[in-house]
Design a protein around this motif. Structure first.
Motif, short mmCIF file in Angstrom:
data_model
loop_
_atom_site.label_atom_id
_atom_site.label_comp_id
_atom_site.label_asym_id
_atom_site.label_seq_id
_atom_site.Cartn_x
_atom_site.Cartn_y
_atom_site.Cartn_z
N LYS A 192 0.81 -1.22 0.00
CA LYS A 192 0.00 0.00 0.00
C LYS A 192 0.84 1.27 0.00
O LYS A 192 0.29 2.37 -0.09
N ASP A 193 2.17 1.14 0.14
CA ASP A 193 3.04 2.32 0.26
C ASP A 193 2.56 3.23 1.38
O ASP A 193 2.36 4.44 1.20
N GLU A 194 2.39 2.63 2.56
CA GLU A 194 1.78 3.36 3.68
C GLU A 194 2.55 3.12 4.96
O GLU A 194 2.99 2.01 5.24
N VAL A 195 2.71 4.19 5.75
CA VAL A 195 3.35 4.13 7.06
C VAL A 195 2.40 4.71 8.09
O VAL A 195 1.80 5.77 7.86
N ILE A 196 2.25 4.02 9.24
CA ILE A 196 1.40 4.52 10.32
C ILE A 196 2.22 4.53 11.60
O ILE A 196 2.92 3.57 11.91
N PHE A 197 2.14 5.62 12.34
CA PHE A 197 2.79 5.76 13.63
C PHE A 197 1.73 5.70 14.72
O PHE A 197 0.66 6.34 14.60
N TYR A 198 2.04 4.97 15.81
CA TYR A 198 1.13 4.84 16.94
C TYR A 198 1.85 5.24 18.23
O TYR A 198 3.04 4.93 18.41
N LEU A 199 1.12 5.90 19.12
CA LEU A 199 1.61 6.22 20.46
C LEU A 199 0.62 5.66 21.46
O LEU A 199 -0.57 6.00 21.41
N ASN A 200 1.11 4.79 22.34
CA ASN A 200 0.26 4.18 23.37
C ASN A 200 -1.02 3.59 22.77
O ASN A 200 -2.12 3.74 23.32
N GLY A 201 -0.85 2.95 21.61
CA GLY A 201 -1.96 2.25 20.97
C GLY A 201 -2.86 3.09 20.10
O GLY A 201 -3.75 2.55 19.42
N GLN A 202 -2.63 4.41 20.03
CA GLN A 202 -3.48 5.30 19.24
C GLN A 202 -2.73 5.78 18.00
O GLN A 202 -1.57 6.21 18.09
N GLU A 203 -3.39 5.71 16.84
CA GLU A 203 -2.78 6.22 15.63
C GLU A 203 -2.57 7.73 15.74
O GLU A 203 -3.50 8.47 16.09
N ILE A 204 -1.35 8.20 15.44
CA ILE A 204 -1.06 9.63 15.53
C ILE A 204 -0.59 10.21 14.20
O ILE A 204 -0.55 11.44 14.05
N ARG A 205 -0.26 9.36 13.24
CA ARG A 205 0.20 9.88 11.95
C ARG A 205 0.11 8.78 10.91
O ARG A 205 0.45 7.62 11.19
N ARG A 206 -0.33 9.15 9.72
CA ARG A 206 -0.40 8.20 8.60
C ARG A 206 0.18 8.87 7.36
O ARG A 206 -0.24 9.96 6.98
N GLU A 207 1.15 8.20 6.75
CA GLU A 207 1.75 8.68 5.51
C GLU A 207 1.37 7.71 4.39
O GLU A 207 1.67 6.51 4.47
N GLN A 208 0.73 8.23 3.35
CA GLN A 208 0.33 7.42 2.21
C GLN A 208 1.10 7.85 0.97
O GLN A 208 1.74 8.89 0.95
N ARG A 209 1.07 6.98 -0.04
CA ARG A 209 1.81 7.23 -1.29
C ARG A 209 3.30 7.48 -1.00
O ARG A 209 3.92 8.41 -1.55
N PRO A 211 6.99 7.42 -1.50
CA PRO A 211 7.58 7.40 -2.84
C PRO A 211 8.66 6.35 -3.07
O PRO A 211 9.16 6.22 -4.19
N VAL A 212 9.07 5.61 -2.02
CA VAL A 212 10.06 4.56 -2.20
C VAL A 212 9.53 3.27 -1.59
O VAL A 212 8.71 3.29 -0.68
N LYS A 213 10.00 2.15 -2.13
CA LYS A 213 9.69 0.84 -1.56
C LYS A 213 10.80 0.44 -0.60
O LYS A 213 11.95 0.25 -1.01
N PHE A 214 10.49 0.34 0.68
CA PHE A 214 11.48 -0.08 1.66
C PHE A 214 11.73 -1.58 1.49
O PHE A 214 10.80 -2.35 1.32
N ASN A 215 12.99 -1.97 1.56
CA ASN A 215 13.37 -3.36 1.35
C ASN A 215 13.76 -4.09 2.63
O ASN A 215 13.42 -5.25 2.83
N LYS A 216 14.52 -3.43 3.48
CA LYS A 216 14.95 -4.03 4.74
C LYS A 216 15.28 -2.92 5.71
O LYS A 216 15.76 -1.85 5.32
N PHE A 217 15.00 -3.16 6.98
CA PHE A 217 15.25 -2.15 8.01
C PHE A 217 16.36 -2.61 8.94
O PHE A 217 16.28 -3.70 9.52
N THR A 218 17.38 -1.79 9.10
CA THR A 218 18.28 -1.91 10.25
C THR A 218 17.61 -1.17 11.39
O THR A 218 17.25 0.01 11.25
N VAL A 219 17.41 -1.84 12.50
CA VAL A 219 16.79 -1.22 13.67
C VAL A 219 17.89 -0.53 14.48
O VAL A 219 18.92 -1.14 14.79
#
Length: 255
Positions: A192-209, A211-219
């Protein structure tokens, strides 16, 4: 849910949960965690390591108390992070479904400027060194921020584009339990090319569209500043001490 230990490249499958922690191994660099940093053009390596940091692992929680001293006068990314751990292996992003990274963080600091998050904070960073993309939570004494961007990491080739190639968008808030543990979660859906941020279980930010496909995350778990370099060089260190505490990170994949 199936649980799998993390000790080599992590290929997530739908319906699985893994826990990235094992902070008792923190001194065995490269086993589960390693110091973050980047190779430089002169062949040296810039390590995000404060020499006087105090590191404690207790009840499964990683505690770092770092008097800030490290700085870089010429490269912003090298100046920003002061003490940081990278996961020894990246987390592969599934083609379908969504992947979530969730943990608890507490941040406290001394001698940081009031109401200036970027003078010294504690971070969770999801870094994709195949694209230069980053998703972050930055947590300070009285403010936190969600962060979304594509950055010029040293040695990382970011493809040329007719759109904005490098960017970083911060959204700050003071609506959280300051100086206490809060729960932070970042969810990414590659399809979906979508990122959602949550704080204490509540959605606080949603980024759609996205522009890049993430492949792997270094934490990454860090103690950082974000103060612009000046013509005279770095001005990010002035006697601050930052204390960060992190729980293990739960990584969950859903259909």
């Amino acid at each position: 849910m199936e649980k799998e230990p993390i000790n080599e490249a992590i290929d997530q499958k739908a319906g699985t949960t893994t826990v990235l922690g094992d902070f008792h191994t923190i001194l065995s660099e490269g086993e589960v965690w390693k110091f973050g940093g980047f190779p430089l053009q002169d062949g040296t390596f810039w390590k995000y390591k404060e020499p006087d940091a105090v590191v404690i692992v207790r009840n499964g929680i990683l505690y770092v108390r770092a008097p800030l001293s490290r700085k870089h006068d010429h490269v912003q990314i090298l100046d920003n992070a002061k003490h940081m751990y990278f996961s020894a292996q990246p987390v592969e992003i599934p083609e379908a479904g969504e992947v979530s990274f969730e943990l608890n963080i507490r941040a406290r600091s001394q001698n940081t400027a009031p109401n200036n998050l970027y003078d010294g904070y504690v971070s969770l960073n999801l870094l994709d060194f195949t694209t230069g993309a980053a998703l972050d939570f930055f947590v300070g004494n009285d403010t936190y921020a969600t962060v979304y961007g594509v950055l010029p990491f040293p040695g990382v080739e970011v493809p040329a584009t007719d759109k904005t190639r490098y960017f970083c968008i911060f959204k700050e808030s003071q609506q959280f339990e300051a100086r206490e543990f809060n729960n932070y979660r970042i969810t990414y859906n590659r399809g979906k090319d979508e990122v959602i941020f949550y704080l204490n279980g509540q959605e606080i930010r949603r980024e759609q569209r996205v522009p890049v496909k993430f492949n792997k995350f270094t934490v990454a778990l860090g103690i950082m500043t974000e103060i612009d370099l000046t013509p005279a060089g770095s001005v990010s260190v002035h006697g601050q001490t930052v204390i960060g505490e992190w729980s293990p990170i739960t990584i969950t994949v859903k259909e």
